[in-house]
Structure formats: structure tokens, C-alpha cells
Design a protein around this motif. Structure first.
Motif: not given
Length: 148
Positions: A16, A103, A107, A145, A147
Motif C-alpha cells: 500500500r 480489520w 495487523n 491479509k 500487515r
């Protein structure tokens, strides 16, 4: 043409750049059983994602578009049912779609993604019956996902 598709399995990696823009690369594996052929496809896609919510939001919808390389192998049979032939196709195609990230923490997210793929195939007429050889498809993804 009847299609009894299976679930895909795939891996995605991305970056991103800033609040609205991200790039993503994915590799997916898919098998399908048609009324007169079986197909196995490996899809390598690159996508640009435009997020519609700030990076700090817990729910982040996005739009996406990009291109991909699709390697497909076919097993098909004649009307007599005794001849088996393999045909391999390598094609490029585009895709458009939308998704949403939920989310649960800073993370980790649950992601839901739907892509419409535009792909021109040149398979033999008896392998896959379709109008003008056009093979379009929908790729729906549910995943996670992380992070870093």
C-alpha cells in the motif's frame, strides 16, 4: 456448457503506497470440470487497488483493476468417448473488481474480493464449447491479509 468448478487456492502479496493506492500480485490455482472437458488453470495477476476509506478505518472497501497471465491445461474427449488429448493455452487478460477488508486488529484482516476476468481463449472447438471462444469468469476470494 455445464461447469462444475472447484475452489481456488492462491497466494497474494502487495504494497500500500499511500492512503488510497495499493498494488497487489497474486498466484491462483483452479480446476474446472465441463460437460466435455477438464481444465486446470494457473493465474498470475497484477492489480491496482483504490481504497475508498482511510487506512485507519476498520472497514475498507476498494475497487481494483489489472491484468494477468493464465496458463491452462485441458483434457477433453470426443463424442465417441475414446480419444483423450491435452491442449495447453497461455493467455493474457484483464480484470476488474471490488473488495472489502475487515480489520479485526491493526495487523490482521478478513478480506472478500470479487473479480471479473476478460480472457480470449483459442481452445479447439471440441474442447470447450463457447461463443466466439470467449472465456470470461468470475474469481471470488475470501482470505486474510497481514500487515508487516
Amino acid at each position: 456448457m455445464e461447469n462444475n468448478g472447484s475452489a481456488n487456492i492462491g497466494f497474494t502479496s502487495g504494497y500500500r503506497f499511500n492512503d488510497p493506492l495499493a498494488i497487489e500480485f497474486s498466484l491462483d490455482y483452479h480446476t474446472s470440470e465441463f460437460s466435455n472437458a477438464n481444465r486446470t488453470t494457473y493465474a498470475l495477476q497484477a492489480s491496482l487497488l483504490v481504497y475508498l476509506a482511510p487506512i485507519t478505518a476498520r472497514v475498507q472497501p476498494y475497487l481494483l483493476g489489472g491484468g494477468g497471465f493464465y496458463l491452462s491445461g485441458y483434457d477433453y474427449w470426443t463424442d465417441q468417448g475414446y480419444r483423450r488429448t491435452n491442449f495447453t493455452s497461455n493467455k493474457f487478460g484483464g480484470h476488474l473488481g471490488a473488495g472489502i477488508d475487515f480489520w479485526s486488529s491493526r495487523n490482521v484482516s478478513l478480506t472478500v474480493d470479487v473479480r471479473y476476468m476478460f480472457l480470449q481463449e483459442d481452445t479447439p472447438q471440441d474442447a470447450v464449447q463457447d461463443i466466439n471462444g470467449r472465456i470470461d469468469g468470475i474469481l471470488a476470494t475470501i482470505g486474510a491479509k497481514f500487515r508487516f
